[in-house]
Design a protein around this motif. Structure first.
Motif, PDB file in Angstrom:
ATOM      1  N   LEU A   1       1.111  -1.089   0.356  1.00  0.00           N
ATOM      2  CA  LEU A   1       0.360   0.036  -0.128  1.00  0.00           C
ATOM      3  C   LEU A   1       0.777   0.907  -0.217  1.00  0.00           C
ATOM      4  N   ARG A   2       2.060   1.136   0.693  1.00  0.00           N
ATOM      5  CA  ARG A   2       2.778   2.903   0.761  1.00  0.00           C
ATOM      6  C   ARG A   2       3.204   2.679  -0.495  1.00  0.00           C
ATOM      7  N   ALA A   3       3.697   1.529  -0.953  1.00  0.00           N
ATOM      8  CA  ALA A   3       4.772   1.508  -2.032  1.00  0.00           C
ATOM      9  C   ALA A   3       3.961   2.131  -3.667  1.00  0.00           C
TER      10      ALA A   3
ATOM     11  N   HIS B   1      -0.289   7.502   2.355  1.00  0.00           N
ATOM     12  CA  HIS B   1       0.799   8.210   3.567  1.00  0.00           C
ATOM     13  C   HIS B   1       0.620   7.511   4.320  1.00  0.00           C
ATOM     14  N   ARG B   2       1.364   8.242   5.244  1.00  0.00           N
ATOM     15  CA  ARG B   2       1.641   6.871   6.713  1.00  0.00           C
ATOM     16  C   ARG B   2       0.322   7.284   7.007  1.00  0.00           C
ATOM     17  N   ARG B   3       0.124   8.669   7.023  1.00  0.00           N
ATOM     18  CA  ARG B   3      -1.706   8.750   7.531  1.00  0.00           C
ATOM     19  C   ARG B   3      -2.481   7.756   7.346  1.00  0.00           C
ATOM     20  N   GLN B   4      -2.470   7.317   5.882  1.00  0.00           N
ATOM     21  CA  GLN B   4      -3.796   7.151   5.548  1.00  0.00           C
ATOM     22  C   GLN B   4      -3.251   4.946   6.304  1.00  0.00           C
ATOM     23  N   ILE B   5      -2.199   4.851   6.663  1.00  0.00           N
ATOM     24  CA  ILE B   5      -2.455   3.778   7.205  1.00  0.00           C
ATOM     25  C   ILE B   5      -2.788   3.423   8.268  1.00  0.00           C
ATOM     26  N   ALA B   6      -2.203   4.838   9.437  1.00  0.00           N
ATOM     27  CA  ALA B   6      -2.330   4.842  11.147  1.00  0.00           C
ATOM     28  C   ALA B   6      -4.553   4.507  10.551  1.00  0.00           C
ATOM     29  N   PHE B   7      -4.819   5.855   9.732  1.00  0.00           N
ATOM     30  CA  PHE B   7      -6.267   5.999   9.789  1.00  0.00           C
ATOM     31  C   PHE B   7      -6.906   4.219   9.021  1.00  0.00           C
ATOM     32  N   MET B   8      -6.485   3.572   7.982  1.00  0.00           N
ATOM     33  CA  MET B   8      -6.978   2.146   8.139  1.00  0.00           C
ATOM     34  C   MET B   8      -6.800   2.069   9.314  1.00  0.00           C
ATOM     35  N   VAL B   9      -5.736   1.656  10.704  1.00  0.00           N
ATOM     36  CA  VAL B   9      -5.764   0.854  11.854  1.00  0.00           C
ATOM     37  C   VAL B   9      -7.110   1.229  12.359  1.00  0.00           C
ATOM     38  N   GLU B  10      -7.129   2.540  12.539  1.00  0.00           N
ATOM     39  CA  GLU B  10      -7.900   3.325  13.313  1.00  0.00           C
ATOM     40  C   GLU B  10      -9.313   3.170  13.469  1.00  0.00           C
ATOM     41  N   TRP B  11      -9.352   2.994  11.878  1.00  0.00           N
ATOM     42  CA  TRP B  11     -11.259   2.583  11.336  1.00  0.00           C
ATOM     43  C   TRP B  11     -10.747   1.101  11.730  1.00  0.00           C
TER      44      TRP B  11
ATOM     45  N   PRO C   1      -0.706   0.453  17.557  1.00  0.00           N
ATOM     46  CA  PRO C   1      -0.838  -0.557  16.418  1.00  0.00           C
ATOM     47  C   PRO C   1      -0.601   0.206  15.441  1.00  0.00           C
ATOM     48  N   ALA C   2      -1.812   1.107  14.915  1.00  0.00           N
ATOM     49  CA  ALA C   2      -1.546   2.505  13.867  1.00  0.00           C
ATOM     50  C   ALA C   2      -0.290   2.700  13.715  1.00  0.00           C
ATOM     51  N   TRP C   3       0.241   3.182  14.561  1.00  0.00           N
ATOM     52  CA  TRP C   3       1.323   4.006  14.860  1.00  0.00           C
ATOM     53  C   TRP C   3       2.675   2.874  13.858  1.00  0.00           C
ATOM     54  N   ARG C   4       2.510   2.096  14.024  1.00  0.00           N
ATOM     55  CA  ARG C   4       3.479   1.117  13.989  1.00  0.00           C
ATOM     56  C   ARG C   4       3.612   0.297  12.616  1.00  0.00           C
ATOM     57  N   ALA C   5       2.348   0.677  11.990  1.00  0.00           N
ATOM     58  CA  ALA C   5       2.216   0.012  11.140  1.00  0.00           C
ATOM     59  C   ALA C   5       2.491   1.236   9.982  1.00  0.00           C
ATOM     60  N   SER C   6       2.415   2.276  10.249  1.00  0.00           N
ATOM     61  CA  SER C   6       2.447   3.389   9.323  1.00  0.00           C
ATOM     62  C   SER C   6       3.705   4.110   9.139  1.00  0.00           C
ATOM     63  N   ARG C   7       4.866   3.587  10.666  1.00  0.00           N
ATOM     64  CA  ARG C   7       6.438   3.186  10.439  1.00  0.00           C
ATOM     65  C   ARG C   7       7.099   2.235   9.516  1.00  0.00           C
ATOM     66  N   LEU C   8       6.503   1.216   9.479  1.00  0.00           N
ATOM     67  CA  LEU C   8       6.577   0.216   8.258  1.00  0.00           C
ATOM     68  C   LEU C   8       7.631   0.914   7.090  1.00  0.00           C
TER      69      LEU C   8
END
Ligand SMILES: Nc1ncnc2c1ncn2[C@@H]1O[C@H](COP(=O)(O)OP(=O)(O)OP(=O)(O)O)[C@@H](O)[C@H]1O
Ligand SMILES: [Mg+2]
Lengths: 852, 246
Positions: free
Chosen positions: A759-761, A765-775, A836-843
């Motif tokens: 998804l990142r590739a 955005h990191r933010r989007q990944i974080a949102f995904m996890v939060e949602w 977890p959202a932070w972790r995911a966005s920092r992968l």
């Protein structure tokens, strides 16, 4: 295989930390409650041995009701002063003193307010020459020499800003009312400076007897025997010369009796608290199941390799269980340690606010506490790991070479069927039990609730998908692709989602049930007051107890009062062979100040020793108006009471209501719990209130005057305090389930490393990944919230229904609670997902792509 | 064949990538200068460990250089923030990896339109239809990746890369997991994209037969460009590879 387990733990330690934390929290809570109750017990034991330290024997009246009441001020009659003379002349008795010992006293401080700590009873006792036979000694000043002198405990003197030699007012819960004394001295208690918060006023004996209407009487006689006398022998001699309604106990027996009574109380209290710990452990079990399942599935290749290399399925089960045992042991041991510290800490806090039985004893860590903590911690962890372990053992060697597919949607029909059956059976038991309103019914309802919860847990995986679609729908609509991905992630592993949501559901369901119940109680209180009381004003003690009967007399000539009555409540008595409680009011009140809705009411009979009986009790026992009831009462051991009518609206009355005059003939202690008053014709409520307050004035700072609304407020407040304490304790469970969401999500993120990298590739955005996890977290949490509040409402309504006999008659609408709970759930989810959202966005994108 | 006055779609200047430090230091790229012409299909070849993937990742904005510069069109990406870089990837680049190209929870169609969804852009349906038609996936659009064969999955990945109309598509061994029939299908799509749509493609490969689909082959060895071939054939590539391995 042990080595494999150990390595497995080390390699995945981060994944197990939260699991261990969940177990730790549960064990901690259980340990802390044990430490707290054990310490309190030991404290009270010490306190009571101090109280009875110099006493070898105690003489008192036999409880006519047969021990059905507890605590000081029980229904034992006083004993005649002659018993003291008899004791003194008995062979082997060195010293004997007669004591009057009564609760319900208020000491007025220099500021005119009542000196009181934590609403604990304040006692009055008489001064005796042999103070060794009491727990008190004079620390400052001297013995009271005149009837208007008093000795006070040091707390009262200090907190009340009083001085030795100066005046003090004491308010007695009897006709004596408020009286002024001169402080002759200060008492200390046993070997302690302070009284562990207990307060006492020590009067000269004749004054004490007069104030409590016990002239030539004592509550008990305390005896010290000759140094070499045999206590048992003296006891026997003494007992043989006393009438059968007077008994002799050893000091030890008295202590044991007092300790046993408190034990029972503290025991119940401890079990209620521990209940929260057990619910927490139950919730923790869900987290453990999830963690092990995920870790096992992540290690499927490793396990398959082990299988390929010749490890038997049994060895694999063993390895996984050994891992869980290691976690269980570590977490429980830590939990016991932290629990001990927490227990000690709370003990210190309690001591700070004046609750410190025994005064500064060390916190007690019983071996039983350690055993229970360890077995529960290890047991729950290992039990929860059984299913994942078996699943691990089923790993086929071939899995080592197969790509692991993250999307699984196997629905197990056995599970679904049993879930449905359980849920339906649970609801049926719940409804039936609630309807029945009996003890068995209540148990059935509780069992039904548990079965319903378990059924829902089993059905969870079936609900995960529809929930993802329904709850995730709006999410997907407002947040586009992130929401869609989140929704898909919720649905991709229904079992995992269900377990995570269930953990949250359990706590929320219980909280919701209690909220509904409390709301119902509050509404019932409102209607109870409206339906049963006609009076405009209620006067009551600011604490939980009663107050002086003198207050009612002071109000007699207030012109603004149209009608007034005192209300008294008596200890449990035997009427026609069954324990019953009695209330007393003034005859005029029956029609004017209360709304009893009487039938066949004969005012003359009532005013002359008759009783009103609740229609319910009369029906139950088959009593008719005009029947004469035989009862055993504290003062007048046997009495015959004609039934002067029945009443339908019970309100604040007990099943049997007598007139105040009758009550005074039957009961030893006289104190009012309420005075109800109505305005005279043409008098405004404000004028009435002003007049009443002026008359009571500063004289009785221990009472409050309330109008109907204030009375409701006060009653509501008590329910609210209960709710607040309960919800506070439920936070433990909520916290554990938040850990569950956090852990599951963190593990899922690791599992989806590649996907997130992809998804990142392609441009997330990191933010989007974080949102995904939060949602995702929010959808799961809302699922827990919806299920929890649904079950909670059913449970709460059933509970309310079951408590109908306890005058919980109104059903409250639960909507506000439901919305509140959903908000709590959503916020919990978002909060849990932060990490977890932070972790995911920092992968790292590349790592994610390269992971194989 | 000499290229017509061509614009450069992507280029690296003095691209250096060093992994680790001290004893464990590995120089994966040692100052590589390379240009990829717009509308050209370039293959990168070289022995295992020569730095092919590293070069591709760095030019594609998936990784950062230790020193040197990378340009996508006129944008110098080494100095961009993480956020800006993400947007460059999303809006201007396309990717095809060897495996695991697709989000398993999304359908083939959703995967294809993923970058546009991420950008919150509306989808150019006509264009997507054309791309989907070209890779022959029209009947499979509502399927999830697990329901597709490896070759179909790679075609979805190619479609996703094309759907975005990127300046450059980067592909790291896109056919590494496929049999020769599926391979040549994918490669033919890429070739067509270059010929018919003017797409720029940079592809890492081991296989001379695959590289032969390209307009140009760049040879990498020990982190440096050692050779290049224009209009390659299977034979000429195989020859170079053999000589490099000696
Ligand atoms: N993350 C990393 N850390 C350390 N060294 C790395 C890392 N990634 C790559 N390398 C090293 O950099 C060099 C180049 O690696 P790269 O992956 O670019 O090679 P490649 O040409 O793609 O090889 P292959 O054909 O096997 O894929 C190798 O020596 C490799 O060991
Ligand atoms: Mg490579």
């Amino acid at each position: 295989m042990w080595k494999v387990s150990w390595r497995g733990l080390l390699a995945h330690k981060a994944r197990f930390v939260l699991t261990a934390l969940a177990v730790l929290l549960g064990v901690m809570f259980i340990t802390a409650t044990y430490v707290l109750t054990d310490t309190t017990n030991v404290g009270f034991q010490r306190l009571f041995s101090t109280v009875n330290a110099g006493v070898d024997l105690q003489v008192r009246a036999v409880d006519p009701i047969g021990g059905s009441t507890d605590g000081p001020g029980d229904s034992r009659p006083a004993i005649p002063a002659a018993v003291l003379d008899l004791a003194r002349s008995t062979e082997g008795v060195a010293e004997a003193e007669g004591l009057v010992f009564r609760p319900g006293v208020s000491i007025v401080g220099a500021d005119g307010e009542v000196v009181q700590q934590l609403g604990r009873p304040v006692f009055a006792v008489n001064y005796v020459d042999q103070l060794d036979l009491t727990p008190y000694s004079i620390r400052e000043g001297r013995a009271p020499e005149r009837p208007d002198e008093v000795l006070l405990d040091s707390n009262s003197v200090e907190d009340g800003d009083l001085t030795v030699g100066g005046p003090v007012d004491v308010i007695f819960p009897t006709d004596a009312g408020r009286q002024t004394f001169t402080i002759a001295g200060v008492l200390s208690f046993g070997d302690q400076e302070d009284f562990s918060g207990a307060q006492v006023a020590m009067l000269e004996t004749s004054r004490a007897q007069e104030v409590f209407e016990a002239v030539d009487e004592f509550d008990f006689v305390a005896i010290a025997v000759e140094p070499r006398a045999d206590i048992q022998a003296v006891k026997r001699t003494l007992a043989s010369s006393l009438p059968p309604d007077i008994e002799v106990l050893t000091g030890e027996q008295v202590t044991n009796e007092q300790v046993a009574q408190l034990d029972q109380f503290i025991g119940i209290f401890g079990w209620v608290l521990r209940g929260f710990g057990f619910v927490g452990m139950f919730v923790a079990a869900f987290i453990i199941v999830n963690t092990f399942t995920i870790v096992v599935s992540q290690r499927v290749r490793e396990l398959a390799l082990l299988r390929a290399l010749g490890a038997s399925p049994r060895q694999i089960v063993g390895a996984v269980l050994a891992e869980s045992a290691l976690i269980g042991i570590t977490a429980s041991a830590a939990g016991i340690g932290v629990g001990y510290i927490l227990g000690s800490f709370i003990q210190t806090l309690l001591a700070k606010i004046g609750f410190d039985p025994g005064g500064g004893i060390d916190p007690v860590l019983d071996i039983r506490t350690v055993v229970v903590g360890l077995s529960i911690g290890i047991g729950v962890t290992m039990l929860a790991a059984v299913v994942p372990a078996i699943r691990a053992a089923r790993t086929r060697p071939l899995a080592a070479v197969r790509e692991v597919e993250a999307v699984t949607a196997v629905l197990n029909w056995t599970r679904i069927t049993s879930g449905f059956v359980a849920a339906l059976a649970g609801i049926a038991a719940l409804l039936w039990g609630a309807q029945a309103g009996t003890r068995t019914g209540l148990l059935a309802a509780a069992g039904g609730a548990l079965v319903l919860l378990l059924g829902t847990v089993a059905l969870g995986p079936l609900l995960a998908r529809p929930a993802a679609v329904l709850l995730g729908g709006p999410v997907a609509a407002i947040s586009g692709i992130n929401g869609r991905l989140a929704r898909a992630n919720v649905a991709r592993n229904p079992r995992r989602t269900a377990i995570t949501a269930s953990a949250l559901m359990i706590g929320l369901a219980i909280a919701m049930a209690v909220m509904v119940l409390t709301a119902s109680v509050i509404r019932s209180i409102d209607s109870l007051i409206d339906e049963s009381i006609a009076a405009d004003l209620t006067i009551s003690d600011s604490g939980p107890g009663g107050f002086t009967t003198a207050l009612r007399n002071d109000l007699r000539d207030v012109a603004e009062i149209g009608g007034a009555t005192a209300v008294r409540y008596g200890d449990r008595v035997l009427v026609e062979g069954k324990g019953t409680e009695v209330s007393a009011i003034e005859p005029d009140a029956v029609d004017q100040l209360l709304r009893l809705d009487t039938e066949g009411f004969a005012p003359d009979v009532f005013a002359n020793g008759g009783a009103l009986v609740s229609a319910e009790l009369a029906d139950e026992r088959g009593w008719q108006v005009g029947d004469v009831l035989e009862g055993t009462f504290p003062k007048n051991a046997l009495a015959s009471i004609p039934i002067a009518g029945t009443f339908r609206v019970q309100g604040f009355m007990n099943d049997i209501v007598v007139s105040i005059e009758t009550y005074e003939d039957l009961y030893k202690e006289q104190q009012d719990f309420f005075v109800l008053a109505s305005a005279a014709p043409g008098v405004e409520l404000d004028a009435l209130r002003l007049a009443v307050e002026q008359r009571i004035g500063d004289r009785y700072p221990n009472v409050d005057v309330k109008d109907r609304e204030e009375l409701k407020d006060q009653q509501r407040q008590q329910a609210m305090i209960f709710l607040a304490v309960f919800v506070g304790l439920m936070l433990l469970t909520l916290f554990i389930s938040i850990l569950g969401i956090l852990n599951t999500l963190a593990l899922s993120v690791i599992e989806r490393t590649r996907e997130i990298g992809l998804l990142r590739a392609v441009g997330s955005h990191r933010r989007q990944i974080a949102f995904m996890v939060e949602w995702e977290a929010m959808i799961v949490a809302l699922l827990g919230g919806v299920l929890g509040s649904g079950i909670g409402v059913v449970l709460g309504l059933a509970l309310t229904r079951a408590l109908q006999d306890f005058q919980v008659t109104e059903l409250a609408s639960p909507w506000q609670g439901v919305i509140g709970l959903l908000v709590v759930a959503a916020v919990s989810g978002l909060f849990a997902a932060l990490y977890p959202a932070w972790r995911a966005s920092r992968l790292d994108v590349l790592r994610a792509i390269a992971t194989d | 064949m000499t290229m017509p006055t061509q614009t450069v779609a992507a280029r690296a200047v003095g691209a250096t990538k060093i992994y680790g430090r001290g004893d464990t230091e590995v120089v994966a790229l040692g100052g590589v200068d390379v240009e990829f012409g717009a509308g050209q299909f370039t293959a990168i070849m070289g022995p295992s460990g020569s730095g092919k993937s590293t070069l591709l990742h760095c030019i594609a904005g998936l990784d950062r250089l230790t020193s040197g510069q990378v340009f996508i069109g006129e944008i110098e990406i080494s100095s961009l923030s993480e956020r800006e870089l993400t947007e460059v990837r999303r809006d201007r680049l396309g990717f095809v990896f060897q495996a695991y190209n697709l989000v398993p929870t999304l359908t083939a169609y959703e995967n294809i339109t993923l970058p546009a969804s991420l950008a919150g852009r509306s989808i150019d349906g006509e264009w997507v239809d054309r791309v989907v038609g070209a890779v022959g996936l029209a009947s499979r659009l509502s399927h999830r990746p697990t329901e597709l064969s490896g070759g179909q999955q790679q075609r979805v990945a190619v479609a996703r890369a094309l759907a975005n109309r990127p300046s450059v598509i980067f592909a790291d061994e896109p056919t590494g997991n496929l049999d020769s029939k599926a391979s040549s299908e994918i490669l033919r799509f890429l070739r067509n994209a270059v010929d018919e749509l003017g797409q720029t493609i940079v592809m890492v490969t081991h296989d001379p037969a695959s590289a032969a689909f390209a307009d140009r082959v760049v040879f990498l060895s020990d982190g440096a460009i050692v050779d290049s071939l224009t209009d390659p054939t299977v034979d000429s590539i195989a020859q170079r590879v053999r000589s490099l391995e000696q």
